[in-house]
Design a protein around this motif. Structure first.
Motif, PDB file in Angstrom:
ATOM      1  N   GLN A 207       0.836  -1.212   0.000  1.00  0.00           N
ATOM      2  CA  GLN A 207       0.000   0.000   0.000  1.00  0.00           C
ATOM      3  C   GLN A 207       0.867   1.258   0.000  1.00  0.00           C
ATOM      4  OE1 GLN A 207      -3.325  -0.646  -0.334  1.00  0.00           O
ATOM      5  NE2 GLN A 207      -2.709  -2.801  -0.195  1.00  0.00           N
ATOM      6  N   ILE A 208       1.948   1.234   0.758  1.00  0.00           N
ATOM      7  CA  ILE A 208       2.848   2.385   0.822  1.00  0.00           C
ATOM      8  C   ILE A 208       3.461   2.670  -0.547  1.00  0.00           C
ATOM      9  CG2 ILE A 208       5.081   3.169   1.740  1.00  0.00           C
ATOM     10  CD1 ILE A 208       4.281   1.748   4.391  1.00  0.00           C
ATOM     11  N   GLU A 209       3.866   1.630  -1.248  1.00  0.00           N
ATOM     12  CA  GLU A 209       4.462   1.814  -2.573  1.00  0.00           C
ATOM     13  C   GLU A 209       3.445   2.388  -3.549  1.00  0.00           C
ATOM     14  OE1 GLU A 209       6.606   2.390  -5.730  1.00  0.00           O
ATOM     15  OE2 GLU A 209       7.395   2.048  -3.699  1.00  0.00           O
ATOM     16  N   ARG A 210       2.190   1.960  -3.450  1.00  0.00           N
ATOM     17  CA  ARG A 210       1.164   2.536  -4.326  1.00  0.00           C
ATOM     18  C   ARG A 210       1.001   4.033  -4.044  1.00  0.00           C
ATOM     19  NH1 ARG A 210      -3.642  -0.470  -3.422  1.00  0.00           N
ATOM     20  NH2 ARG A 210      -3.489  -1.530  -5.438  1.00  0.00           N
ATOM     21  N   ALA A 211       0.937   4.401  -2.774  1.00  0.00           N
ATOM     22  CA  ALA A 211       0.798   5.818  -2.425  1.00  0.00           C
ATOM     23  C   ALA A 211       1.973   6.618  -2.975  1.00  0.00           C
ATOM     24  CB  ALA A 211       0.700   5.983  -0.910  1.00  0.00           C
ATOM     25  N   ARG A 212       3.176   6.088  -2.826  1.00  0.00           N
ATOM     26  CA  ARG A 212       4.351   6.792  -3.347  1.00  0.00           C
ATOM     27  C   ARG A 212       4.281   6.938  -4.866  1.00  0.00           C
ATOM     28  NH1 ARG A 212       8.528   3.758   0.736  1.00  0.00           N
ATOM     29  NH2 ARG A 212       8.531   5.369   2.362  1.00  0.00           N
ATOM     30  N   ARG A 213       3.720   5.931  -5.524  1.00  0.00           N
ATOM     31  CA  ARG A 213       3.576   6.005  -6.980  1.00  0.00           C
ATOM     32  C   ARG A 213       2.632   7.148  -7.359  1.00  0.00           C
ATOM     33  NH1 ARG A 213       2.760   1.038  -7.469  1.00  0.00           N
ATOM     34  NH2 ARG A 213       0.517   0.926  -7.813  1.00  0.00           N
ATOM     35  N   TYR A 214       1.581   7.337  -6.592  1.00  0.00           N
ATOM     36  CA  TYR A 214       0.662   8.443  -6.876  1.00  0.00           C
ATOM     37  C   TYR A 214       1.322   9.798  -6.618  1.00  0.00           C
ATOM     38  CZ  TYR A 214      -3.605   6.103  -8.276  1.00  0.00           C
ATOM     39  OH  TYR A 214      -4.542   5.402  -8.999  1.00  0.00           O
ATOM     40  N   TYR A 215       2.156   9.898  -5.594  1.00  0.00           N
ATOM     41  CA  TYR A 215       2.902  11.149  -5.398  1.00  0.00           C
ATOM     42  C   TYR A 215       3.784  11.428  -6.608  1.00  0.00           C
ATOM     43  CZ  TYR A 215       1.592  11.562  -0.453  1.00  0.00           C
ATOM     44  OH  TYR A 215       0.889  11.725   0.719  1.00  0.00           O
ATOM     45  N   ARG A 216       4.501  10.401  -7.090  1.00  0.00           N
ATOM     46  CA  ARG A 216       5.386  10.603  -8.250  1.00  0.00           C
ATOM     47  C   ARG A 216       4.579  11.024  -9.480  1.00  0.00           C
ATOM     48  NH1 ARG A 216       7.905   5.858  -6.028  1.00  0.00           N
ATOM     49  NH2 ARG A 216       6.835   4.519  -7.547  1.00  0.00           N
ATOM     50  N   GLN A 217       3.442  10.362  -9.701  1.00  0.00           N
ATOM     51  CA  GLN A 217       2.598  10.723 -10.840  1.00  0.00           C
ATOM     52  C   GLN A 217       2.131  12.170 -10.730  1.00  0.00           C
ATOM     53  OE1 GLN A 217       0.485   6.324 -11.390  1.00  0.00           O
ATOM     54  NE2 GLN A 217      -0.778   8.146 -11.320  1.00  0.00           N
ATOM     55  N   ALA A 218       1.719  12.566  -9.535  1.00  0.00           N
ATOM     56  CA  ALA A 218       1.244  13.938  -9.330  1.00  0.00           C
ATOM     57  C   ALA A 218       2.345  14.939  -9.672  1.00  0.00           C
ATOM     58  CB  ALA A 218       0.784  14.118  -7.883  1.00  0.00           C
ATOM     59  N   PHE A 219       3.533  14.732  -9.128  1.00  0.00           N
ATOM     60  CA  PHE A 219       4.619  15.677  -9.368  1.00  0.00           C
ATOM     61  C   PHE A 219       5.005  15.720 -10.847  1.00  0.00           C
ATOM     62  CE2 PHE A 219       5.965  14.430  -4.821  1.00  0.00           C
ATOM     63  CZ  PHE A 219       5.033  15.303  -4.284  1.00  0.00           C
ATOM     64  N   ASP A 220       4.911  14.573 -11.518  1.00  0.00           N
ATOM     65  CA  ASP A 220       5.223  14.534 -12.953  1.00  0.00           C
ATOM     66  C   ASP A 220       4.211  15.342 -13.766  1.00  0.00           C
ATOM     67  OD1 ASP A 220       7.429  12.955 -12.526  1.00  0.00           O
ATOM     68  OD2 ASP A 220       6.452  11.069 -13.096  1.00  0.00           O
ATOM     69  N   HIS A 221       2.954  15.416 -13.288  1.00  0.00           N
ATOM     70  CA  HIS A 221       1.905  16.154 -13.997  1.00  0.00           C
ATOM     71  C   HIS A 221       1.992  17.667 -13.780  1.00  0.00           C
ATOM     72  CE1 HIS A 221      -0.364  12.893 -15.675  1.00  0.00           C
ATOM     73  NE2 HIS A 221      -0.687  12.350 -14.511  1.00  0.00           N
ATOM     74  N   LEU A 222       2.662  18.107 -12.726  1.00  0.00           N
ATOM     75  CA  LEU A 222       2.639  19.531 -12.380  1.00  0.00           C
ATOM     76  C   LEU A 222       3.527  20.337 -13.326  1.00  0.00           C
ATOM     77  CD1 LEU A 222       1.725  21.817 -10.519  1.00  0.00           C
ATOM     78  CD2 LEU A 222       3.618  21.243  -8.985  1.00  0.00           C
ATOM     79  N   PRO A 223       2.949  21.214 -14.149  1.00  0.00           N
ATOM     80  CA  PRO A 223       3.758  22.020 -15.065  1.00  0.00           C
ATOM     81  C   PRO A 223       4.606  23.038 -14.299  1.00  0.00           C
ATOM     82  CG  PRO A 223       1.427  22.021 -15.693  1.00  0.00           C
ATOM     83  CD  PRO A 223       1.517  21.466 -14.307  1.00  0.00           C
ATOM     84  N   ALA A 224       5.779  23.321 -14.804  1.00  0.00           N
ATOM     85  CA  ALA A 224       6.685  24.274 -14.148  1.00  0.00           C
ATOM     86  C   ALA A 224       6.026  25.636 -13.988  1.00  0.00           C
ATOM     87  CB  ALA A 224       7.978  24.382 -14.942  1.00  0.00           C
ATOM     88  N   VAL A 225       5.184  26.010 -14.942  1.00  0.00           N
ATOM     89  CA  VAL A 225       4.576  27.336 -14.917  1.00  0.00           C
ATOM     90  C   VAL A 225       3.642  27.514 -13.721  1.00  0.00           C
ATOM     91  CG1 VAL A 225       2.577  26.732 -16.361  1.00  0.00           C
ATOM     92  CG2 VAL A 225       3.458  29.072 -16.380  1.00  0.00           C
TER      93      VAL A 225
END
Length: 277
Positions: A207-225
């Motif tokens: 479960q912890i690894e899944r949560a971390r995967r969602y954090y990584r996905q979120a940060f990857d989606h965030l545009p620099a702007v």
């Protein structure tokens, strides 16, 4: 009482990690986020504090009426009075506030989830929708930021679920997907009776690894702007990721005790995240 003061008191009494990041916002956005958070607390408390499901359901329906009044009437509750100018200023959709109530109502009907797909709907309603409303308040220029807010909301809710397994079990709720429990050889009886076996720890690591995967996905989606505008969410993420780390360090000891971070440590995490972002 002044509606904004009521919301501020409600947020302060919760002791949540979320509210600490609000102080970094401009005053109008701080008031808006405090009102949104107070709304979420109020409807969540309906389910947690009502001992009879039908009373809770009736109260949630009353809150739906209050949401309608925010958009076309005169709301009675101070939280909704505080939200009325907020939804106009930041163009917050009425259906999103109703989705949050729908998510809370799921707790009255569904104490178990067969698989992660069914759990995702719950996480979307009680957390991703809040993340997207928050993104509207913080401000963005690229709509990709809404995908970031969606995934960050899921990550936050998964973190809450992981941290609160024991607390939820004492309310006869299990948010861990039942098919994954079966996969790891963990029964509902193990959870309800706080048996922290090796299998349970393996399940929690998954479960912890899944949560971390969602954090990584979120940060990857965030545009620099939009990174600066969304900084408050990133500050929250720093604290919540530290909660995951602490659960892992404790050996996933979450059935009998609630893992928490000290207030000074949380302040240090927020300051660190501020300078990073």
């Amino acid at each position: 009482m002044d509606p904004n003061q009521y919301c501020a008191d409600k947020a302060r009494q919760s002791g949540s990690s979320f509210t600490g990041s609000f102080r970094f916002l401009p005053p109008d956005k701080r008031r808006a986020m405090t009102a949104l958070y107070a709304f979420c607390r109020e409807v969540d408390d309906v389910v947690d504090e009502c001992s009879e499901a039908e009373v809770a359901r009736t109260t949630l329906n009353w809150w739906r009426g209050e949401v309608a009044a925010i958009y076309g009437g005169i709301p009675q509750h101070p939280v909704c009075q505080a939200l009325a100018p907020v939804v106009q200023q930041f163009n917050l959709p009425q259906e999103h506030l109703l989705e949050i109530i729908d998510g809370m109502e799921m707790d009255l009907d569904q104490p178990r989830y067969a698989d992660f797909k069914s759990l995702q709907l719950y996480c979307y309603r009680v957390a991703s929708v809040v993340g997207q409303l928050s993104a509207e308040i913080f401000g963005y220029r690229d709509r990709e930021t809404l995908k970031y807010a969606h995934d960050l909301g899921i990550a936050f809710q998964l973190t809450n679920i992981i941290r609160d397994v024991g607390e939820d079990a004492r309310r006869n709720r299990i948010y861990l997907p039942m098919d994954e429990m079966q996969q790891f050889g963990v029964t509902a009886d193990d959870i309800l009776n706080a048996r922290e076996t090796d299998n349970f720890r393996k399940l929690m690591s998954y479960q912890i690894e899944r949560a971390r995967r969602y954090y990584r996905q979120a940060f990857d989606h965030l545009p620099a702007v939009d990174r600066k505008a969304q900084r408050a969410g990133l500050l929250m993420a720093a604290v919540y990721q530290a909660v995951l780390d602490e659960v892992e360090r404790s050996g996933c000891h979450v059935l009998r005790e609630r893992v928490s971070l000290g207030p000074l440590y949380k302040v240090w995490l927020v300051i660190q995240a501020w300078w990073r972002n």
